[in-house]
Design a protein around this motif. Sequence first.
Motif, PDB file in Angstrom:
ATOM      1  N   UNK A   1      -5.810  -5.753  -4.596  1.00 39.66           N
ATOM      2  CA  UNK A   1      -7.041  -5.047  -4.225  1.00 39.66           C
ATOM      3  C   UNK A   1      -8.208  -6.019  -4.380  1.00 39.66           C
ATOM      4  N   UNK A   2      -9.171  -5.934  -3.464  1.00 44.07           N
ATOM      5  CA  UNK A   2     -10.321  -6.839  -3.493  1.00 44.07           C
ATOM      6  C   UNK A   2     -11.611  -6.021  -3.537  1.00 44.07           C
ATOM      7  N   UNK A   3     -12.477  -6.392  -4.475  1.00 41.09           N
ATOM      8  CA  UNK A   3     -13.802  -5.775  -4.584  1.00 41.09           C
ATOM      9  C   UNK A   3     -14.831  -6.860  -4.314  1.00 41.09           C
ATOM     10  N   UNK A   4     -15.662  -6.643  -3.298  1.00 43.80           N
ATOM     11  CA  UNK A   4     -16.718  -7.598  -2.961  1.00 43.80           C
ATOM     12  C   UNK A   4     -18.041  -7.073  -3.494  1.00 43.80           C
ATOM     13  N   UNK A   5     -18.717  -7.917  -4.303  1.00 38.83           N
ATOM     14  CA  UNK A   5     -20.009  -7.548  -4.871  1.00 38.83           C
ATOM     15  C   UNK A   5     -21.104  -8.445  -4.314  1.00 38.83           C
ATOM     16  N   UNK A   6     -22.287  -7.860  -4.183  1.00 36.90           N
ATOM     17  CA  UNK A   6     -23.468  -8.629  -3.794  1.00 36.90           C
ATOM     18  C   UNK A   6     -24.685  -8.025  -4.473  1.00 36.90           C
ATOM     19  N   UNK A   7     -25.423  -8.867  -5.189  1.00 39.78           N
ATOM     20  CA  UNK A   7     -26.611  -8.423  -5.931  1.00 39.78           C
ATOM     21  C   UNK A   7     -26.299  -7.211  -6.811  1.00 39.78           C
ATOM     22  N   UNK A   8     -25.139  -7.245  -7.458  1.00 31.42           N
ATOM     23  CA  UNK A   8     -24.788  -6.193  -8.399  1.00 31.42           C
ATOM     24  C   UNK A   8     -24.272  -4.913  -7.790  1.00 31.42           C
ATOM     25  N   UNK A   9     -24.026  -4.913  -6.500  1.00 31.88           N
ATOM     26  CA  UNK A   9     -23.550  -3.700  -5.816  1.00 31.88           C
ATOM     27  C   UNK A   9     -22.186  -3.955  -5.185  1.00 31.88           C
ATOM     28  N   UNK A  10     -21.333  -2.939  -5.204  1.00 28.41           N
ATOM     29  CA  UNK A  10     -20.032  -3.027  -4.556  1.00 28.41           C
ATOM     30  C   UNK A  10     -20.214  -2.704  -3.079  1.00 28.41           C
ATOM     31  N   UNK A  11     -19.953  -3.686  -2.221  1.00 31.44           N
ATOM     32  CA  UNK A  11     -20.107  -3.477  -0.777  1.00 31.44           C
ATOM     33  C   UNK A  11     -18.774  -3.268  -0.066  1.00 31.44           C
ATOM     34  N   UNK A  12     -17.690  -3.658  -0.715  1.00 29.30           N
ATOM     35  CA  UNK A  12     -16.359  -3.436  -0.135  1.00 29.30           C
ATOM     36  C   UNK A  12     -15.353  -3.313  -1.269  1.00 29.30           C
ATOM     37  N   UNK A  13     -14.405  -2.396  -1.112  1.00 29.65           N
ATOM     38  CA  UNK A  13     -13.351  -2.168  -2.101  1.00 29.65           C
ATOM     39  C   UNK A  13     -12.118  -1.742  -1.317  1.00 29.65           C
ATOM     40  N   UNK A  14     -11.201  -2.706  -1.079  1.00 30.89           N
ATOM     41  CA  UNK A  14     -10.105  -2.482  -0.140  1.00 30.89           C
ATOM     42  C   UNK A  14      -8.808  -3.106  -0.648  1.00 30.89           C
ATOM     43  N   UNK A  15      -7.657  -2.585  -0.206  1.00 27.87           N
ATOM     44  CA  UNK A  15      -6.401  -3.308  -0.446  1.00 27.87           C
ATOM     45  C   UNK A  15      -6.507  -4.709   0.141  1.00 27.87           C
ATOM     46  N   UNK A  16      -5.817  -5.659  -0.468  1.00 30.96           N
ATOM     47  CA  UNK A  16      -6.001  -7.052  -0.070  1.00 30.96           C
ATOM     48  C   UNK A  16      -5.690  -7.271   1.405  1.00 30.96           C
ATOM     49  N   UNK A  17      -4.667  -6.607   1.933  1.00 34.10           N
ATOM     50  CA  UNK A  17      -4.322  -6.833   3.342  1.00 34.10           C
ATOM     51  C   UNK A  17      -5.396  -6.278   4.269  1.00 34.10           C
ATOM     52  N   UNK A  18      -6.066  -5.204   3.860  1.00 29.10           N
ATOM     53  CA  UNK A  18      -7.147  -4.651   4.680  1.00 29.10           C
ATOM     54  C   UNK A  18      -8.408  -5.496   4.574  1.00 29.10           C
ATOM     55  N   UNK A  19      -8.651  -6.053   3.382  1.00 31.03           N
ATOM     56  CA  UNK A  19      -9.857  -6.871   3.221  1.00 31.03           C
ATOM     57  C   UNK A  19      -9.791  -8.107   4.117  1.00 31.03           C
ATOM     58  N   UNK A  20      -8.632  -8.751   4.157  1.00 30.46           N
ATOM     59  CA  UNK A  20      -8.525  -9.976   4.946  1.00 30.46           C
ATOM     60  C   UNK A  20      -8.063  -9.739   6.384  1.00 30.46           C
ATOM     61  N   UNK A  21      -7.648  -8.519   6.702  1.00 29.97           N
ATOM     62  CA  UNK A  21      -7.149  -8.278   8.050  1.00 29.97           C
ATOM     63  C   UNK A  21      -7.849  -7.183   8.811  1.00 29.97           C
ATOM     64  N   UNK A  22      -8.884  -6.581   8.224  1.00 31.08           N
ATOM     65  CA  UNK A  22      -9.554  -5.471   8.873  1.00 31.08           C
ATOM     66  C   UNK A  22     -11.054  -5.675   8.944  1.00 31.08           C
ATOM     67  N   UNK A  23     -11.784  -4.669   9.433  1.00 29.93           N
ATOM     68  CA  UNK A  23     -13.242  -4.782   9.521  1.00 29.93           C
ATOM     69  C   UNK A  23     -13.874  -4.765   8.139  1.00 29.93           C
ATOM     70  N   UNK A  24     -14.976  -5.513   8.014  1.00 26.78           N
ATOM     71  CA  UNK A  24     -15.695  -5.627   6.750  1.00 26.78           C
ATOM     72  C   UNK A  24     -17.185  -5.438   6.984  1.00 26.78           C
TER      73      UNK A  24
END
Length: 239
Positions: free
Chosen positions: A203-226
Motif C-alpha cells: 500500500x502506498x500513501x502519498x503526502x504533500x504539505x502534511x496532507x494525504x493526497x493518495x492512499x492506494x494499493x501499490x499496483x493501483x498507485x503505480x498503474x492507475x490514475x493519480x
Amino acid sequence: MSRTAMAPAPGTPLFSLHAVEVRFGQVQALAATHLAIHAGERVALIGANGSGKSSLLRMLHGLVPHAAGVFVSRVPRKAQAMLFQRPHMLRASVRNNVALALWLHGAPWRLAQREAVAALRRVGLAELEGRNARTLSGGQQQRMALARAWALHPDVLLLDEPTASLDPTAKREVEALIAEAAQGRTLVFASHNLGQVKRLASRVIYLEHGRVLADLPVQDFFGGPLPAEARLFVKGELV
C-alpha cells in the motif's frame, strides 16, 4: 526474548487517525490526517522532503504528540520498533548496542547478550560484535540498527528512510534484510526510492504539505490514475 501482547480484534486497525494534526511551533507537519493501518500491511509513505512522512512515523511510535484530532494506537510501545535514517550509536560495542535495547525491554543481561549475538548473526555482523559501533560504515550501522530492532521481536516495524544515505550495494543488502524482517509483521516505512516501494509495499500513501493526497494499493498507485501532484512526484517532475 518472548513477549505476550493482546492482539486487537480481527478487522480492528492497529493505528487509527481521525483529523489528526501535528505541529512544531508555527509549522504544521500533519494536517487533518485520516488513516487506518491494519495488521500485516506493508505501508510505504512517500512524498517530498517536509511532506510529513517522518512526523507521521514518529507520532505512530509515540515520539511526538498530536495537537488535534483523535489518534488511537492498539500497539504497545514494546511491540513496536523504529529504525531511523541515521540511527543512534552508543559509544559501546556492536553487541552491547543491541543487548542494551533488549535489557531495557526487560531481558536479563546475559540473555540480552546471547540474543544480541544471534540477531547480529542474522544481519551478517557477528564477526564485528566486539567493535565500537561508531566505527562501522553507514551500511553496517543500518544493519546493526535493524538487528537491534529485530531482536525485540516487534509486531510493528517503523522505518524512516532506512537506506537513503547508503551506497547501492548497502541499499540492496539492507532492503533484503528489511524484506525478511517484515515477514509476519506490520511494516510502515518512508522512502524516496520508488523501486524499493514497489518491491516492499502493499500500500502506498502519498503526502504533500502534511496532507494525504493518495492512499492506494501499490499496483493501483503505480498503474492507475493519480492526483496531479502525486503523478508529478512519480515522474520526478515535482518541484
